[in-house]
Design an enzyme around this catalytic site. Structure first.
Site, PDB file in Angstrom:
ATOM      1  NE  ARG A   1      -9.799 -26.479  15.517  1.00 30.55           N
ATOM      2  CZ  ARG A   1      -9.191 -25.342  15.142  1.00 30.55           C
ATOM      3  NH1 ARG A   1      -9.734 -24.162  15.409  1.00 30.55           N
ATOM      4  NH2 ARG A   1      -8.067 -25.384  14.487  1.00 30.55           N
ATOM      5  CB  VAL A   2     -11.918 -30.582  10.254  1.00 30.00           C
ATOM      6  CG1 VAL A   2     -13.429 -30.409  10.177  1.00 30.00           C
ATOM      7  CG2 VAL A   2     -11.215 -29.313   9.755  1.00 30.00           C
ATOM      8  CG  ASP A   3      -7.423 -28.600  13.585  1.00 31.64           C
ATOM      9  OD1 ASP A   3      -8.311 -28.879  14.424  1.00 31.64           O
ATOM     10  OD2 ASP A   3      -6.883 -27.484  13.522  1.00 31.64           O
ATOM     11  CG  ASP A   4      -4.866 -34.536  14.508  1.00 29.23           C
ATOM     12  OD1 ASP A   4      -5.947 -35.166  14.560  1.00 29.23           O
ATOM     13  OD2 ASP A   4      -3.953 -34.796  13.708  1.00 29.23           O
TER      14      ASP A   4
END
Ligand code: WT7
Length: 648
Positions: free
Chosen positions: A514-517
């Protein structure tokens, strides 16, 4: 390459893939012919806008058609003479608890549940919340909703009362279907107690749930020990068992909602991912057929719970739409010992096994002897889902689990996509350990750089999808704006997956996380903001910041930095750590249990007050040697302070 596979060569895959992009109507229309339609589709076959520059996002497939997923997943097979085929081999948590349910028996079960739901006034379009263990009644309840056009919202029976209450408040169901208890491992969990807490919370917030139906699961808990509220609760066995076994199906518009399933996002409360009927049917059924190369004599076992999308698409819908025989298991693969999964493989002569890297890693740890003592010769195909599979786990799954005989399909997809998106096809794709390989039919991925430009050839960046596929989510329940914002606003014209990836010279995709939180814990999504919110509930917590770190079994673990209210010393009393962990378990559920609480007198912030998570991630990963530029910190000394408190 395996002979006789549905898709038996790379050339065949390439040809069909091309066709699926060049002429989606011909490709999916042909597939649609094998299902039952009350009303056929019209033109256009697909009416979609994936580009916010051109107006609101909208996705419609098989425009004008009417069908019913329950009819296609159950009645169709019974009417074709397959009523005696086993739909479910159910295996309970404890040894020697098992049963067998045929398609005809599923039909009876589904009709009884549907008739009961109708009798209490549940109508087309109404919401039904389901909070049940993995027993045959769970997929049957989902299908019963589909039969009468009710929208199911299954909540994994491992989420806390608070999480359940949040989901109930969002969809405001007329009824909750639950069970007395569940056993996953040694200890029973009273689901009814959790439901009672959730119901009370909802009442406090002004929503009264008229009906709670409790399946008496006496194998997990004695009926006399189950809390029961007269006037609200009814026993499943009392109200559903006596219902008639015939129930007309409700013909549903192709785009009517089928279900909502809540999943964590990077901000705010969980999102109600909403799927619709006809497109979801095509997507889940077609991927099941081709990715698992389904054959009528297969015995298929997916270890996922119906509380997750994997259980929706690859237990309830995909397999049953194909008339498959499957195993469903209430317990866990390590109970009573780490041989349980392989014991089931031999017991039911399982041919296709679909599980998650985290389960594989937990089995590796226990040693090969738990595997090799079982024959496993029935197996022909293995599947992996939920997170990138590390090469060691891949190799072990292939060599030890599958005796070097079984290809592994590493399937990349999401709650939002509804179906496998990037995956090998066992008869056609040359495997590379750790790569989900190539896109499924109709799926057009792309890799973008930071500026949102599409990269060609070998590339690394953000994974996006360029055009709609049939089982794409349609909206977020009650919040189309958040839907557009989350998935379509960042890179206009694309669906943003939230994942990073690399595409190699052969066009193979390698997912990098994942590149998000969002943290991927054992293949389940946990939003950092949710865990922070849960910690904030504790009166001692002034501020919390949560980041992922690499975890041997879970893939990623949860690492929480906690700043305490004024007046506390660092490190505080050990009991406070336990209380904070307990708070998260209470607010979200055991799956969100923080692995590490790191006391933080101060957090690294920019001068404008934004927490620099990059620095926290480095500290959590013990990579403080490469902290990078810390000169923009409002107070650079907090880093030193944090490092001094590691392990305290
Ligand atoms: C996220 C979706 C879809 C089933 C279960 C999880 C990660 C999922 C893979 C895979 C690498 C994977 C991604 C994705 N993911 N499968 N085969 N390889 N990553 O569903 O909870 O919606 O999570 O899981 O990060 O975005 P979900």
């Amino acid at each position: 390459m395996s002979k006789g596979a549905h898709i038996s060569s790379r050339e065949q895959y390439d040809k069909l893939y091309r066709q699926s992009l060049d002429d989606p109507e011909a490709f999916w229309g042909d597939i649609a012919e094998s299902f039952h339609w009350h009303k056929r589709w019209e033109k256009p076959f697909c009416r979609c806008n994936f580009d916010m520059n051109k107006g609101p996002i909208s996705i419609e497939w098989l425009v004008g058609a009417q069908t019913n997923l329950c009819y296609n997943a159950v009645d169709r097979h019974v009417e074709a003479g397959h009523g005696d085929r086993v739909a479910f081999y159910w295996e309970g948590n404890d040894l020697n608890q098992d049963s067998k349910v045929t398609y005809r028996q599923v039909q009876d079960m589904v009709c009884k549940i549907a008739n009961y739901l109708k009798s209490i006034g549940v109508k087309k379009g109404d919401d039904v919340t389901i909070y049940m263990p993995m027993i045959p009644e769970l997929p049957a309840a989902m299908l019963a909703c589909a039969r009468i056009g009710a929208v199911h919202s299954v909540v994994f029976a491992g989420f806390s009362a608070d999480s359940l209450a949040g989901r109930i408040m969002d969809s405001r169901p007329h009824v909750i279907l639950t069970a007395s208890a569940v056993k996953r491992g040694a200890k029973p969990i009273s689901l009814k107690t959790i439901v009672d807490d959730a119901v009370t919370k909802c009442e406090e917030e002004g929503h009264k749930i008229p009906f709670v139906v409790v399946f008496d699961h006496s194998l997990a808990q004695k009926r006399s020990e189950v809390p029961f509220t007269s006037g609200q609760d009814v026993w499943w066995q009392d109200v559903i068992d006596p219902q008639p076994i015939e129930c007309d199906v409700e013909w549903m518009d192709a785009e009517a909602p089928l279900f909502k399933l809540y999943t964590s996002g990077s901000t705010g409360k969980p999102k109600g991912v909403q799927h619709s009927q006809a497109g979801y049917m095509l997507g889940s059924a077609t991927t099941f057929k081709y990715v698992f190369d389904h054959r009528p004599d297969d015995v298929y076992w997916c270890t996922a719970d119906c509380g997750w999308i994997t259980g929706h698409s690859y237990v309830t819908y995909g397999p049953m739409l194909n008339g498959a025989t499957q195993v469903i298991f209430e317990g866990i693969p390590t109970y009573p010992d780490a041989g349980r999964a392989w014991d089931l493989v031999d017991k039911y002569k399982i041919t296709v096994l679909y599980t998650a890297p985290t389960a594989i890693r937990s089995l590796i740890q226990k040693g090969d002897s738990f595997v090799t003592k079982y024959s496993r010769k029935s197996l022909r195909l293995l599947g992996s889902v939920g997170e990138p599979i590390n090469p060691e786990a891949w190799k072990w799954y292939y060599e030890v689990g599958g005796d070097k005989r079984c290809p592994i399909v590493d399937t990349w997809w999401q709650t939002e996509t509804g179906m496998h998106m990037i995956t090998p096809l066992p008869g056609a794709t040359t495997l590379k350990p750790g790569s989900a390989t190539l896109p499924f039919f109709g799926v057009e991925p792309a890799v973008l750089n930071d500026q949102g430009q599409e990269l060609e050839g070998e590339a690394e960046g953000y994974l996006v999808i360029k055009r709609p596929w049939p089982s794409c989510m349609r909206t977020l329940a009650g919040d189309h704006e958040r839907f557009e914002k989350t998935y379509f606003e960042i890179y206009k014209g694309y669906y943003f997956t939230g994942d990073g990836c690399r595409r190699d010279k052969d066009g193979y995709y390698w997912l990098t996380g994942r590149v998000d939180d969002v943290i991927n814990v054992s293949g389940h999504r946990i939003g950092t903001a949710e865990v922070e919110g849960a910690l904030d509930n504790h009166p001692a917590c002034a501020e919390a910041a949560v980041v992922p770190f690499a975890h041997d079994i879970k893939g990623q673990g949860i690492y929480a930095f906690v700043t305490l209210m004024d007046g506390y010393d660092y490190p505080p009393d050990e009991s406070l750590r336990k209380e904070l962990v307990a708070m998260v378990r209470k607010v979200i559920g055991p799956i969100a249990t923080p692995d590490v609480i790191h006391w933080a007198p101060g957090l690294p912030k920019t001068r404008s007050g934004k927490i620099m998570r990059r620095i926290l991630r480095k500290i959590a990963s013990k990579e403080e040697d490469s902290l990078g530029d810390t000169s923009t910190l409002a107070d650079p000394s907090v880093v030193e302070q944090l490092l001094n408190l590691r392990g305290k």
